[in-house]
Design an enzyme around this catalytic site. Sequence first.
Site, short mmCIF file in Angstrom:
data_model
loop_
_atom_site.label_atom_id
_atom_site.label_comp_id
_atom_site.label_asym_id
_atom_site.label_seq_id
_atom_site.Cartn_x
_atom_site.Cartn_y
_atom_site.Cartn_z
N GLU A 1 -10.18 -10.41 11.32
CA GLU A 1 -9.84 -11.44 12.31
C GLU A 1 -8.43 -11.96 12.05
O GLU A 1 -8.22 -13.11 11.70
CB GLU A 1 -10.87 -12.57 12.25
CG GLU A 1 -12.29 -12.11 12.58
CD GLU A 1 -13.30 -13.24 12.49
OE1 GLU A 1 -13.92 -13.53 13.53
OE2 GLU A 1 -13.45 -13.82 11.41
N LEU B 1 -7.02 -15.17 13.42
CA LEU B 1 -7.51 -16.43 12.87
C LEU B 1 -6.93 -16.75 11.49
O LEU B 1 -6.77 -17.92 11.14
CB LEU B 1 -9.04 -16.41 12.77
CG LEU B 1 -9.83 -16.34 14.08
CD1 LEU B 1 -11.32 -16.26 13.79
CD2 LEU B 1 -9.53 -17.57 14.95
N GLU C 1 0.82 -1.22 0.00
CA GLU C 1 0.00 0.00 0.00
C GLU C 1 0.86 1.27 0.00
O GLU C 1 0.50 2.27 -0.64
CB GLU C 1 -0.94 0.00 1.20
CG GLU C 1 -1.95 1.12 1.20
CD GLU C 1 -3.01 0.92 2.26
OE1 GLU C 1 -3.98 0.19 1.97
OE2 GLU C 1 -2.86 1.47 3.37
#
Length: 376
Positions: free
Chosen positions: A368, A371, A325
């Site tokens: 998340e 995860l 980015e």
Amino acid sequence: MNVKGNVILSMLAVSTVIAVFWEYINSPEGSFLWIYHSKNPEADDSSAQKGWWFPGWFNNGIHNYQQQEEDTDKEKGKEEEQRKEDDTTQLWLWDWFNPKKRPEVVTVTKWKAPVVWEGTYNKAILENYYAKQKITVGLMVFAIGRYIEHYLEEFITSANRYFMVGHKVIFYVMVDDVPKVPFIELGPLRSFKVFEVKPEKRWQDICMMSMKTIGEHILAHIQHEVDFLFCMDVDQVFQDHFGVETLGQSVAQLQAWWYKVDPDDFTYERRKESAAYIPFGQGDFYYYAAIFGGTPIQVLSITQECFKGILLDKKNDIEAEWHDESHLNKYFLLNKPSKILSPEYCWDYHIGLPSDIKTVKLPWQTKEYNLVRNNV
């Protein structure tokens, strides 16, 4: 010599002159143009000029100027019709874009590129134009590791419903584990292509290496398959139409958290050692790498230049603050995008819903990271 002889000689002389003259004007070289020298190369086509001069003069003794004028008028008419036809195949910015519809936000950049907000575009005009062009739009997404089971199905299912409705779409899905890709039933005009990519140990490297992968696929096949290409993060879900108003030569997305912030407060890469370095006092907007696009050739340029910067940083043992980015923002600083999408096209509901966000096209999913990422 007697009178009769003189008459005969005179008649022979006149006949000879007439015969020679007639033969001359009907020969390939014959023309009245020999009496002057022209600098116009088109005037040297004697047979064409002879056809213009003589038939008219011998047509009841009248030169057909009127016919010449009528032919000229017909040519002008054909040219005018062609211009009108060309105009119908051109789509001008002012035909579909009205920045005055949203006076409370920035709708035009300093370099005169449109910033597309809800209400600024005429959807009917755009749809009519692009339907005639019979375009194909590509949408590329990466789903690596646990991103496949957590995000991919919802992303593609929602894109099938809302992305470029009514136009041909090819979904390019980049995964590291093909058997885990769920079966997704697509609508008409939609197709699905899955490609296996090499997994990386760090999520930062996955993001940065995606620039290389995008460029390779554009060169290998995408440039021949689509007219426009978008690259998007998979942890998003479409909830409203993402249509042809977003198409352009090079398209950048405003970052939802930074669109009202002063450029000196942007999280640009500020270290001079990095290829992504942007000094204070420079910068236009902060762009979000979750969405960028354009024509395949322009997207190729974006990804190649960003990857060059990434490799240069690796060589100098430095990593830009926001990885790919940061390099994307440096690219768009030097190569201004031709169109910018408002934060309505990629919104984070954790910000709330301010009054200038009239509709949300593509909200972020809950991040998340614990995860789905191997190294947080």
